[in-house]
Write a protein that holds these residues in place. Structure first.
Motif, PDB file in Angstrom:
ATOM      1  N   LEU A 131      44.834  68.435  18.947  1.00 11.06           N
ATOM      2  CA  LEU A 131      43.482  68.873  18.592  1.00 11.06           C
ATOM      3  C   LEU A 131      42.864  70.006  17.846  1.00 11.06           C
ATOM      4  N   VAL A 132      43.785  71.723  17.893  1.00 12.94           N
ATOM      5  CA  VAL A 132      43.393  72.483  17.100  1.00 12.94           C
ATOM      6  C   VAL A 132      44.373  72.477  15.861  1.00 12.94           C
ATOM      7  N   TYR A 133      45.122  71.476  15.643  1.00  8.65           N
ATOM      8  CA  TYR A 133      46.096  71.353  14.090  1.00  8.65           C
ATOM      9  C   TYR A 133      44.653  70.559  13.483  1.00  8.65           C
ATOM     10  N   GLU A 134      44.244  69.863  14.240  1.00  9.89           N
ATOM     11  CA  GLU A 134      42.975  69.597  13.253  1.00  9.89           C
ATOM     12  C   GLU A 134      41.958  70.440  12.481  1.00  9.89           C
ATOM     13  N   VAL A 135      41.595  71.279  13.571  1.00 12.41           N
ATOM     14  CA  VAL A 135      40.869  72.666  12.945  1.00 12.41           C
ATOM     15  C   VAL A 135      41.176  73.562  12.167  1.00 12.41           C
ATOM     16  N   GLU A 136      42.723  73.666  13.198  1.00  9.83           N
ATOM     17  CA  GLU A 136      43.508  74.654  12.044  1.00  9.83           C
ATOM     18  C   GLU A 136      44.101  74.216  10.255  1.00  9.83           C
ATOM     19  N   LYS A 137      43.238  72.906   9.440  1.00  6.39           N
ATOM     20  CA  LYS A 137      43.099  72.555   8.450  1.00  6.39           C
ATOM     21  C   LYS A 137      42.428  73.085   8.016  1.00  6.39           C
ATOM     22  N   LEU A 138      41.165  72.978   8.733  1.00  2.00           N
ATOM     23  CA  LEU A 138      39.832  74.470   7.945  1.00  2.00           C
ATOM     24  C   LEU A 138      39.770  75.024   7.951  1.00  2.00           C
ATOM     25  N   HIS A 139      40.920  76.042   9.128  1.00  2.00           N
ATOM     26  CA  HIS A 139      41.328  77.157   8.606  1.00  2.00           C
ATOM     27  C   HIS A 139      42.297  77.896   7.300  1.00  2.00           C
ATOM     28  N   HIS A 140      42.949  77.108   7.180  1.00  2.00           N
ATOM     29  CA  HIS A 140      43.954  77.454   7.149  1.00  2.00           C
ATOM     30  C   HIS A 140      44.176  76.234   4.980  1.00  2.00           C
ATOM     31  N   GLY A 141      43.585  74.745   5.166  1.00  2.00           N
ATOM     32  CA  GLY A 141      44.001  74.058   4.441  1.00  2.00           C
ATOM     33  C   GLY A 141      45.508  72.928   5.116  1.00  2.00           C
ATOM     34  N   THR A 142      46.740  74.174   4.005  1.00  2.00           N
ATOM     35  CA  THR A 142      48.414  73.165   4.785  1.00  2.00           C
ATOM     36  C   THR A 142      48.256  74.079   5.441  1.00  2.00           C
ATOM     37  N   PRO A 143      48.416  73.473   7.165  1.00  2.00           N
ATOM     38  CA  PRO A 143      48.928  74.750   7.816  1.00  2.00           C
ATOM     39  C   PRO A 143      50.308  74.344   7.575  1.00  2.00           C
ATOM     40  N   SER A 144      51.726  74.867   8.385  1.00  2.00           N
ATOM     41  CA  SER A 144      52.740  73.987   9.229  1.00  2.00           C
ATOM     42  C   SER A 144      52.826  73.296  10.467  1.00  2.00           C
ATOM     43  N   GLY A 145      51.592  73.974  11.126  1.00  2.00           N
ATOM     44  CA  GLY A 145      51.743  72.991  12.636  1.00  2.00           C
ATOM     45  C   GLY A 145      51.988  74.067  13.357  1.00  2.00           C
ATOM     46  N   ILE A 146      53.240  75.382  13.405  1.00  2.00           N
ATOM     47  CA  ILE A 146      53.778  76.352  14.436  1.00  2.00           C
ATOM     48  C   ILE A 146      52.702  77.341  15.051  1.00  2.00           C
ATOM     49  N   ASP A 147      51.553  77.711  14.530  1.00  2.00           N
ATOM     50  CA  ASP A 147      50.916  78.294  15.552  1.00  2.00           C
ATOM     51  C   ASP A 147      49.818  77.690  16.653  1.00  2.00           C
ATOM     52  N   ASN A 148      49.207  76.363  16.253  1.00  2.00           N
ATOM     53  CA  ASN A 148      48.881  75.391  17.253  1.00  2.00           C
ATOM     54  C   ASN A 148      49.766  75.348  17.704  1.00  2.00           C
ATOM     55  N   HIS A 186      45.167  87.216   5.111  1.00  2.00           N
ATOM     56  CA  HIS A 186      43.959  85.703   4.478  1.00  2.00           C
ATOM     57  C   HIS A 186      44.882  84.777   4.833  1.00  2.00           C
ATOM     58  N   THR A 187      45.303  83.685   5.515  1.00  2.00           N
ATOM     59  CA  THR A 187      46.778  83.022   5.353  1.00  2.00           C
ATOM     60  C   THR A 187      45.888  81.742   4.398  1.00  2.00           C
ATOM     61  N   ARG A 188      44.974  80.875   4.676  1.00  2.00           N
ATOM     62  CA  ARG A 188      44.622  80.456   3.254  1.00  2.00           C
ATOM     63  C   ARG A 188      44.931  80.790   2.222  1.00  2.00           C
ATOM     64  N   GLU A 189      44.534  82.089   1.511  1.00  2.00           N
ATOM     65  CA  GLU A 189      44.895  82.551  -0.071  1.00  2.00           C
ATOM     66  C   GLU A 189      46.323  82.779   0.124  1.00  2.00           C
ATOM     67  N   VAL A 190      47.215  82.842   0.780  1.00  2.00           N
ATOM     68  CA  VAL A 190      49.081  83.911   0.880  1.00  2.00           C
ATOM     69  C   VAL A 190      49.356  83.130   0.798  1.00  2.00           C
ATOM     70  N   VAL A 191      49.058  81.520   1.552  1.00  2.00           N
ATOM     71  CA  VAL A 191      50.435  79.926   1.078  1.00  2.00           C
ATOM     72  C   VAL A 191      49.411  79.297  -0.552  1.00  2.00           C
ATOM     73  N   ALA A 192      48.415  78.998  -0.320  1.00  2.00           N
ATOM     74  CA  ALA A 192      48.228  79.274  -1.871  1.00  2.00           C
ATOM     75  C   ALA A 192      48.648  79.868  -3.210  1.00  2.00           C
ATOM     76  N   ALA A 193      49.111  81.173  -2.723  1.00  2.00           N
ATOM     77  CA  ALA A 193      49.399  82.091  -3.839  1.00  2.00           C
ATOM     78  C   ALA A 193      50.784  82.153  -3.602  1.00  2.00           C
ATOM     79  N   VAL A 194      51.715  81.435  -2.427  1.00  2.00           N
ATOM     80  CA  VAL A 194      53.436  81.213  -2.581  1.00  2.00           C
ATOM     81  C   VAL A 194      53.821  79.902  -3.122  1.00  2.00           C
TER      82      VAL A 194
END
Ligand code: MEV
Length: 309
Positions: A131-148, A186-194
């Motif tokens: 459930l938290v992974y679904e919310v993480e997508k709003l924060h981060h766009g393409t989260p790996s899922g490790i945080d949740n 800012h996770t979303r931006e740094v992940v996008a930069a990578v």
């Protein structure tokens, strides 16, 4: 009244490469936590999320679909197939925001657990994490899922995106200092930069990710064997690879250097980078001088955490 809480987290090794299928290791940071309390209200008043720390009061009915606080409630109610009860969910957190310690995922986890508990359901970590992974997508766009995952399980995890999740008990405890640079990450931006770097030069970035994965595997073997000293050089090497990915910054470099000079066995940025935290591997003797050096080098806050206890 019903409540639930969730810890912060630190990525020990493997951030960014984990988004591309390499393994990573993360540990809970119990010294900082997010808490949600569910307070019953009078009939017909609806559900409100009250995040006082950040000055937000979100009536669930009026929450926009991409509001993470509303989304944590929405996904929980949908999973349980229940209407919104008349309650206020009071959220508070000691986890610094945008610091790489998983504050967003921890707040969502606390809300999901507390609301489910209020409705008479104890969700297991796998369900909470999903459930938290679904919310993480709003924060981060393409989260790996490790945080949740690490936050929902509250144990060290060895994680490969979409393939493998192992909680494990290191063979010996290890001591980490977690030092906040004070600059936001800012996770979303740094992940996008990578991702942009990877798209521009896939061969180079794939090579970096593979090398990170090798350090993670070696670290897992060292942890299983209780060989804590072996972890230090692997953290240093992982940091060097993150520098090559372009996700370090002058404040993070200052902290990493200060920790190593003061006697840390290894140090690296942790989380998405550019800002946020570094972690330093210390022992009972080096902890105090390394902490002093980190504060002198500009750390806002230094947390001590023990992994594998
Ligand atoms: C953020 O804590 C870790 C990253 O690898 C992103 C992710 O795994 O989703 C940078």
């Amino acid at each position: 009244m019903v409540s639930a809480s969730a810890p912060g987290k630190a990525i020990l090794l493997g951030e960014h490469a984990v988004v591309y299928g390499q393994p990573a290791i993360a540990v809970p940071v119990n010294q900082v936590r997010a808490t949600a309390r569910v307070v019953p209200e009078r009939r017909g008043s609806g559900l409100t999320v009250d995040a006082r720390d950040i000055g937000r009061r979100v009536p669930f009915d009026a929450a926009s679909p991409d509001d993470p606080l509303g989304a944590a409630v929405r996904h929980t109610l949908a999973h349980l197939n229940r209407p919104a009860p008349d309650v206020t969910i009071v959220v508070s957190s000691t986890i610094p925001i945008a610091s790489g310690l998983g504050s967003g995922a921890a707040v969502s986890t606390a809300i999901v657990r507390a609301l489910a508990r209020f409705l008479g359901v104890e969700l297991d970590p796998a369900a909470v994490s999903r459930l938290v992974y679904e919310v993480e997508k709003l924060h981060h766009g393409t989260p790996s899922g490790i945080d949740n995952t690490v936050i929902a399980y509250e144990q060290p995890v060895y994680f490969v995106r979409d393939r493998l999740l192992e909680t494990f008990h290191p063979g010996a405890p290890f001591r980490l200092l977690v030092a906040d640079s004070g600059a936001p990450s800012h996770t979303r931006e740094v992940v996008a930069a990578v991702r942009a770097g990877w798209q521009a030069d896939p061969q180079h970035f794939e090579h970096l990710f593979t090398q990170v994965g090798q350090r993670v595997e070696a670290a897992r073997a060292a942890l299983d064997a209780g060989d804590v000293p072996a972890l230090g050089p692997l953290m240093d090497q992982n940091h060097a690879l993150l520098v090559q990915m372009g996700v370090s910054s002058p404040p993070l470099e200052r902290l990493v250097e200060a920790a190593r000079r003061a006697g840390a066995a290894g140090a690296k940025l942790s989380g998405a980078g550019r800002g946020g935290n570094i972690i330093a591997l210390v022992d009972a003797h080096s902890a105090a001088p390394v902490q002093a050096a980190l504060l002198a080098a500009g750390a806002r806050q230094v947390l001590h955490t023990l992994g594998g206890v």
